[in-house]
Design a protein around this motif. Structure first.
Motif, PDB file in Angstrom:
ATOM      1  N   VAL A 129      44.303  35.436  24.159  1.00 28.09           N
ATOM      2  CA  VAL A 129      44.905  34.434  25.044  1.00 28.09           C
ATOM      3  C   VAL A 129      43.901  34.052  26.135  1.00 28.09           C
ATOM      4  N   PRO A 130      43.421  32.815  26.146  1.00 30.24           N
ATOM      5  CA  PRO A 130      42.552  32.372  27.239  1.00 30.24           C
ATOM      6  C   PRO A 130      43.313  32.351  28.563  1.00 30.24           C
ATOM      7  N   MET A 131      42.586  32.522  29.648  1.00 26.42           N
ATOM      8  CA  MET A 131      43.178  32.483  30.984  1.00 26.42           C
ATOM      9  C   MET A 131      43.047  31.114  31.632  1.00 26.42           C
ATOM     10  N   LEU A 132      42.046  30.338  31.203  1.00 26.86           N
ATOM     11  CA  LEU A 132      41.790  29.018  31.770  1.00 26.86           C
ATOM     12  C   LEU A 132      41.437  28.049  30.647  1.00 26.86           C
ATOM     13  N   VAL A 133      41.628  26.759  30.918  1.00 30.56           N
ATOM     14  CA  VAL A 133      41.255  25.727  29.947  1.00 30.56           C
ATOM     15  C   VAL A 133      40.440  24.645  30.664  1.00 30.56           C
ATOM     16  N   PRO A 134      39.551  23.973  29.874  1.00 30.34           N
ATOM     17  CA  PRO A 134      39.196  24.248  28.479  1.00 30.34           C
ATOM     18  C   PRO A 134      38.375  25.527  28.385  1.00 30.34           C
ATOM     19  N   ASN A 135      38.728  26.394  27.444  1.00 30.85           N
ATOM     20  CA  ASN A 135      38.117  27.720  27.415  1.00 30.85           C
ATOM     21  C   ASN A 135      36.701  27.714  26.874  1.00 30.85           C
ATOM     22  N   GLU A 136      36.318  26.703  26.106  1.00 29.01           N
ATOM     23  CA  GLU A 136      34.967  26.619  25.563  1.00 29.01           C
ATOM     24  C   GLU A 136      34.336  25.283  25.928  1.00 29.01           C
ATOM     25  N   GLY A 137      34.481  24.910  27.199  1.00 26.60           N
ATOM     26  CA  GLY A 137      34.065  23.584  27.643  1.00 26.60           C
ATOM     27  C   GLY A 137      32.817  23.544  28.490  1.00 26.60           C
ATOM     28  N   ASN A 138      32.009  24.629  28.484  1.00 27.48           N
ATOM     29  CA  ASN A 138      30.792  24.667  29.304  1.00 27.48           C
ATOM     30  C   ASN A 138      31.081  24.328  30.764  1.00 27.48           C
TER      31      ASN A 138
END
Length: 360
Positions: A129-138
């Motif tokens: 579960v990611p904690m923040l978004v976007p989680n893979e957004g550099n």
């Protein structure tokens, strides 16, 4: 260690229920290691007393990451057949982290994974579960710090509340949650280094929100990368009351590394098991596999042996190239060793083992 492998498969359905590392003169890894461990009330390596961490050889609940969406679930049975009908007890999947709707979970996907879990009382569902978004957004560090501050004001509580309610409603109230996995690294927005103090407070807040849902029995797994990485993972540890399992993602890196080095390096495998033992908690290996040293059967043999001789709640191989053995044909020698070690494994008996005991 997911590099953009999660994207939304379909639109979400209706809801079921309405302190960073100090700058200055650089220290060696060992000096930083000892200083941080001492500050966290852990003796530096070599100091007494050291906890007993080894156990008699035993079977550990195991599985593999075989794909995130519901149509990958049959791969668990296919891989189990390849392993001589081994009892693959752990299903491992992730929520996409493109937007907050992803964090709330897609009904069909969570429902079918929960259904798989309920098919056998010995099974576990592990959910990243990611904690923040976007989680893979550099996302740059400064923006991560701002997002953490917003999270600590409660701006994102509703999304984790919806996820928790949905899991309980779907029968997944005992899911193992790897919240903000690999937080000591740089890959994900859900990382710790930009503001460790805020990160820890935000973890605590999310756990509190999810535990507030009646019927939940979630287990929260704190799962950093093995080793120092971008920040010592001990600086990110949010507290014994909000962590049930102390995990570690362990791939055979860096290039040229040996398994003994992976054990003894600062913040490596030995530090993990001692850290956990002093807190009365089991360990886990939510992600492991090959990465930087090609077809490496010795790593596979030693890793399985390590997991079977320590207080391991569960382990899940990352089974795609370059890491894995069943869906990847690049590692024939490692595949043969893994199959030899795991073929016909009965798994752990239902209702026993550290993961069940660790639940709160």
């Amino acid at each position: 260690m997911r590099f953009g492998r999660l994207t939304l498969a379909a639109a979400a359905l209706l809801l079921i229920t309405t302190a960073s590392v100090p700058s200055g003169t650089p220290l060696s890894q060992t000096e930083r290691h000892d200083a941080v461990l001492s500050s966290d009330a852990i003796q530096p390596r070599g100091a007494a007393p050291r906890p007993v961490v080894q156990r008699a050889k035993h079977e550990v609940p195991f599985g593999a990451f075989v794909g995130s969406w519901d149509n990958y679930i049959p791969n668990i049975a296919r891989m189990a057949t390849w392993l001589g009908n081994a009892n693959m007890q752990v299903g491992h999947t992730y929520l996409a982290g493109n937007g907050w709707q992803d964090i709330e979970g897609e009904n069909v996907v969570l429902g079918l994974w929960s259904q798989w879990r309920q098919g056998d009382p010995s099974r576990k569902l592990v959910l990243g579960v990611p904690m923040l978004v976007p989680n893979e957004g550099n996302v740059p560090d400064a923006e991560v710090a701002r997002l953490l501050a917003r999270g600590n004001k409660g701006e994102f509580d509703q999304h984790f509340l919806k996820l928790a309610r949905k899991l309980v409603a779907l029968g997944g109230g005992d899911t193992v949650v790897t919240l903000g996995w690999e937080m000591n690294g740089v890959t994900y927005t859900s990382r710790c280094k930009p503001d460790p103090t805020a990160w820890k407070a935000y973890w605590r807040r999310i756990v509190g929100v999810m535990r507030s849902v009646p019927g939940q029995h979630f287990q929260f797994d704190f799962a950093p990368n093995r080793g120092l990485d971008a920040v010592p993972w001990t600086r990110c540890y949010p507290g014994d009351d909000v962590v049930d399992i102390i995990g570690m993602d362990s791939y055979d890196q860096p290039a040229g590394g040996t398994f003994d080095e992976y054990v003894s390096e600062p913040y490596g495998l030995q530090d993990q098991v001692e850290f956990a033992a002093k807190r009365g908690k089991p360990v886990s290996y939510p992600e492991w596999g090959l990465f930087r040293n090609g077809d490496n059967p010795e790593f596979v043999r030693r890793m399985v042996e390590w997991m079977r001789t320590h207080d391991t709640a569960y382990q899940t191989l990352t089974d795609y190239c370059p890491h894995g053995f069943w869906q990847c044909d690049r590692n024939p020698r490692s595949s043969s060793v893994f199959k030899q070690l795991m073929a016909g494994s009965p798994g752990a008996a239902a209702g026993t083992g550290s993961a069940q005991a660790a639940g709160r």
